[in-house]
Scaffold this motif. Structure first.
Motif, PDB file in Angstrom:
ATOM      1  N   VAL A  44       0.558  -0.947   0.245  1.00 33.18           N
ATOM      2  CA  VAL A  44       0.107  -0.317  -0.178  1.00 33.18           C
ATOM      3  C   VAL A  44       0.998   1.348  -0.225  1.00 33.18           C
ATOM      4  O   VAL A  44       1.421   0.781   1.013  1.00 33.18           O
ATOM      5  N   LEU A  45       0.642   2.229  -0.584  1.00 36.95           N
ATOM      6  CA  LEU A  45       1.599   3.474  -0.776  1.00 36.95           C
ATOM      7  C   LEU A  45       0.088   4.841  -0.792  1.00 36.95           C
ATOM      8  O   LEU A  45      -1.228   4.587  -1.488  1.00 36.95           O
ATOM      9  N   ILE A  46       0.050   5.469   1.140  1.00 34.77           N
ATOM     10  CA  ILE A  46      -0.100   6.853   1.114  1.00 34.77           C
ATOM     11  C   ILE A  46       0.465   8.123   0.981  1.00 34.77           C
ATOM     12  O   ILE A  46       2.052   8.086   1.686  1.00 34.77           O
ATOM     13  N   VAL A  47       0.182   8.862   0.575  1.00 31.98           N
ATOM     14  CA  VAL A  47       0.839  10.080   0.545  1.00 31.98           C
ATOM     15  C   VAL A  47       0.151  11.318   1.158  1.00 31.98           C
ATOM     16  O   VAL A  47      -0.806  11.411   0.060  1.00 31.98           O
ATOM     17  N   HIS A  64      -2.920  12.124  -0.530  1.00 30.94           N
ATOM     18  CA  HIS A  64      -2.546  13.342  -1.958  1.00 30.94           C
ATOM     19  C   HIS A  64      -2.753  12.163  -3.080  1.00 30.94           C
ATOM     20  O   HIS A  64      -2.777  11.770  -4.121  1.00 30.94           O
ATOM     21  N   TRP A  65      -2.816  11.130  -2.308  1.00 33.34           N
ATOM     22  CA  TRP A  65      -2.699  10.081  -2.864  1.00 33.34           C
ATOM     23  C   TRP A  65      -2.668   8.224  -2.796  1.00 33.34           C
ATOM     24  O   TRP A  65      -1.780   8.087  -1.585  1.00 33.34           O
ATOM     25  N   VAL A  66      -3.586   7.335  -2.701  1.00 34.52           N
ATOM     26  CA  VAL A  66      -3.712   6.112  -2.395  1.00 34.52           C
ATOM     27  C   VAL A  66      -3.670   4.837  -3.953  1.00 34.52           C
ATOM     28  O   VAL A  66      -5.002   5.196  -4.596  1.00 34.52           O
ATOM     29  N   LEU A  67      -2.841   4.474  -2.333  1.00 39.69           N
ATOM     30  CA  LEU A  67      -2.347   2.803  -3.881  1.00 39.69           C
ATOM     31  C   LEU A  67      -2.662   2.010  -3.163  1.00 39.69           C
ATOM     32  O   LEU A  67      -1.663   1.801  -1.731  1.00 39.69           O
ATOM     33  N   PRO A  87       1.038  -1.738 -11.864  1.00 41.12           N
ATOM     34  CA  PRO A  87       0.838  -2.521 -12.073  1.00 41.12           C
ATOM     35  C   PRO A  87       0.000  -3.131 -11.747  1.00 41.12           C
ATOM     36  O   PRO A  87      -0.975  -2.929 -11.287  1.00 41.12           O
ATOM     37  N   ALA A  88      -0.476  -4.863 -12.546  1.00 45.27           N
ATOM     38  CA  ALA A  88      -1.527  -5.145 -13.104  1.00 45.27           C
ATOM     39  C   ALA A  88      -1.539  -5.271 -11.596  1.00 45.27           C
ATOM     40  O   ALA A  88      -0.993  -6.198 -10.292  1.00 45.27           O
ATOM     41  N   GLY A  89      -3.220  -5.450 -11.029  1.00 48.65           N
ATOM     42  CA  GLY A  89      -3.710  -5.836  -9.866  1.00 48.65           C
ATOM     43  C   GLY A  89      -3.937  -4.244  -8.825  1.00 48.65           C
ATOM     44  O   GLY A  89      -4.640  -4.389  -7.969  1.00 48.65           O
ATOM     45  N   THR A  90      -3.072  -3.664  -9.205  1.00 47.71           N
ATOM     46  CA  THR A  90      -3.644  -2.218  -8.755  1.00 47.71           C
ATOM     47  C   THR A  90      -4.174  -1.311  -8.606  1.00 47.71           C
ATOM     48  O   THR A  90      -5.355  -1.336  -9.188  1.00 47.71           O
ATOM     49  N   VAL A  91      -4.559  -1.447  -6.677  1.00 47.98           N
ATOM     50  CA  VAL A  91      -5.944  -0.597  -7.164  1.00 47.98           C
ATOM     51  C   VAL A  91      -5.771   1.489  -6.494  1.00 47.98           C
ATOM     52  O   VAL A  91      -4.712   1.711  -5.697  1.00 47.98           O
ATOM     53  N   GLN A  92      -6.494   2.130  -7.635  1.00 48.31           N
ATOM     54  CA  GLN A  92      -6.165   3.002  -7.073  1.00 48.31           C
ATOM     55  C   GLN A  92      -7.781   3.407  -6.068  1.00 48.31           C
ATOM     56  O   GLN A  92      -7.999   3.801  -6.230  1.00 48.31           O
ATOM     57  N   GLY A  93      -7.618   4.389  -4.461  1.00 51.12           N
ATOM     58  CA  GLY A  93      -7.883   5.204  -3.940  1.00 51.12           C
ATOM     59  C   GLY A  93      -8.009   6.914  -4.136  1.00 51.12           C
ATOM     60  O   GLY A  93      -7.715   7.338  -5.537  1.00 51.12           O
ATOM     61  N   ILE A  94      -9.534   7.189  -3.875  1.00 43.35           N
ATOM     62  CA  ILE A  94      -9.536   8.695  -4.135  1.00 43.35           C
ATOM     63  C   ILE A  94      -8.662   9.543  -3.071  1.00 43.35           C
ATOM     64  O   ILE A  94      -8.596   9.423  -2.097  1.00 43.35           O
ATOM     65  N   ASN A  95      -8.204  10.894  -3.639  1.00 46.26           N
ATOM     66  CA  ASN A  95      -7.458  11.560  -2.550  1.00 46.26           C
ATOM     67  C   ASN A  95      -8.647  12.726  -2.139  1.00 46.26           C
ATOM     68  O   ASN A  95      -9.813  12.742  -2.988  1.00 46.26           O
ATOM     69  N   ASP A  96      -8.106  13.861  -2.026  1.00 46.40           N
ATOM     70  CA  ASP A  96      -8.750  15.194  -1.314  1.00 46.40           C
ATOM     71  C   ASP A  96      -9.430  15.711  -2.049  1.00 46.40           C
ATOM     72  O   ASP A  96     -10.068  16.735  -1.848  1.00 46.40           O
ATOM     73  N   TRP A  97      -8.678  15.770  -3.725  1.00 47.24           N
ATOM     74  CA  TRP A  97      -9.508  16.051  -4.427  1.00 47.24           C
ATOM     75  C   TRP A  97     -10.238  15.447  -5.142  1.00 47.24           C
ATOM     76  O   TRP A  97     -11.061  15.558  -6.183  1.00 47.24           O
ATOM     77  N   ARG A 128     -12.882  -2.484  -3.334  1.00 48.06           N
ATOM     78  CA  ARG A 128     -13.403  -1.783  -3.164  1.00 48.06           C
ATOM     79  C   ARG A 128     -13.620  -0.682  -3.849  1.00 48.06           C
ATOM     80  O   ARG A 128     -12.959  -0.215  -3.968  1.00 48.06           O
ATOM     81  N   LYS A 129     -14.837   0.325  -4.294  1.00 43.21           N
ATOM     82  CA  LYS A 129     -14.817   1.475  -5.205  1.00 43.21           C
ATOM     83  C   LYS A 129     -15.048   2.535  -4.520  1.00 43.21           C
ATOM     84  O   LYS A 129     -14.958   2.841  -3.021  1.00 43.21           O
ATOM     85  N   ASN A 130     -13.999   3.529  -4.233  1.00 43.03           N
ATOM     86  CA  ASN A 130     -13.592   4.925  -4.204  1.00 43.03           C
ATOM     87  C   ASN A 130     -12.979   4.669  -3.011  1.00 43.03           C
ATOM     88  O   ASN A 130     -13.736   5.400  -1.908  1.00 43.03           O
ATOM     89  N   VAL A 131     -12.349   4.009  -2.487  1.00 44.44           N
ATOM     90  CA  VAL A 131     -11.632   4.173  -0.800  1.00 44.44           C
ATOM     91  C   VAL A 131     -10.834   5.261  -0.447  1.00 44.44           C
ATOM     92  O   VAL A 131     -10.117   5.608  -1.502  1.00 44.44           O
ATOM     93  N   THR A 132     -10.843   5.480   0.239  1.00 49.82           N
ATOM     94  CA  THR A 132     -10.303   6.733   0.425  1.00 49.82           C
ATOM     95  C   THR A 132      -9.026   6.910   2.130  1.00 49.82           C
ATOM     96  O   THR A 132      -9.139   5.045   2.108  1.00 49.82           O
ATOM     97  N   ARG A 133      -8.474   7.498   2.134  1.00 49.17           N
ATOM     98  CA  ARG A 133      -7.583   6.881   3.162  1.00 49.17           C
ATOM     99  C   ARG A 133      -7.514   6.653   4.295  1.00 49.17           C
ATOM    100  O   ARG A 133      -7.588   4.919   4.574  1.00 49.17           O
ATOM    101  N   THR A 134      -8.810   6.892   5.505  1.00 49.62           N
ATOM    102  CA  THR A 134      -9.128   6.833   6.651  1.00 49.62           C
ATOM    103  C   THR A 134      -9.403   4.817   5.823  1.00 49.62           C
ATOM    104  O   THR A 134      -9.105   4.288   6.547  1.00 49.62           O
ATOM    105  N   MET A 135     -10.458   4.572   4.810  1.00 43.21           N
ATOM    106  CA  MET A 135     -11.571   3.464   4.287  1.00 43.21           C
ATOM    107  C   MET A 135     -10.395   2.348   4.394  1.00 43.21           C
ATOM    108  O   MET A 135      -9.884   0.981   4.733  1.00 43.21           O
TER     109      MET A 135
END
Length: 161
Positions: A44-47, A64-67, A87-97, A128-135
């Motif tokens: 997991v990468l969180i900025v 700023h970034w959620v992967l 990379p294959a399988g990576t999911v992007q979450g929602i940032n504060d924009w 899961r769709k639209n995952v935030t940092r908190t989630m």
């Protein structure tokens, strides 16, 4: 060996170059990591910026970034990576924009700290769709094997008015 995250763009507690911010092209910095633990199933990468909006009186953590679900065998991400090149399988979450992808530093006032955190997990998380940092932090609970952080600093020359 412990988990380590670095960037060729800036050193730990060093200044983030303007090209990675709203004052430049806003491209994501290249990031590298090593020391991924045996048994790691995903990364997991969180900025984020814990100094928002003003470091002298922070009120929130600006994301700023959620992967997540990065494969454990990769050792980094290139500068300016786009969704189609993740990379294959990576999911992007929602940032504060309220969007996916990297959003570069754009502090309204003061010198902010930007934490680039990598987490090694003993599981692959559900998509899961639209995952935030908190989630994501809740989903990761009890699955973190190791973590590392790289802190970059940025202050705008002209404060936003």
């Amino acid at each position: 060996m412990s988990l380590i995250i670095t960037s060729p763009s800036f050193r730990h507690n060093g200044k983030i170059p303007a090209r990675h911010t709203c004052d430049g092209s806003g491209t994501s910095p290249a990031l590298s990591w090593s020391g991924v633990s045996e048994g790691t199933k995903s990364l997991v990468l969180i900025v984020d910026d814990p100094d928002a909006p003003d470091p002298s009186a922070p009120e929130m953590i600006w994301v700023h970034w959620v992967l997540y679900n990065l494969p454990p065998d990769i050792t980094g991400l290139p500068e300016g990576i786009h969704a189609e090149n993740l990379p294959a399988g990576t999911v992007q979450g929602i940032n504060d924009w309220s969007r996916t992808g990297y959003g570069g530093p754009c502090p309204p006032v003061g010198n902010h700290r930007y934490f680039h955190r990598i987490y090694a997990l003993n599981t692959v998380l559900p998509d899961r769709k639209n995952v935030t940092r908190t989630m994501l932090m809740e989903m990761m609970q009890a699955h973190v094997i190791a973590q590392a952080e790289l802190v970059g600093l940025y202050q705008r020359q002209e404060p936003i008015r």
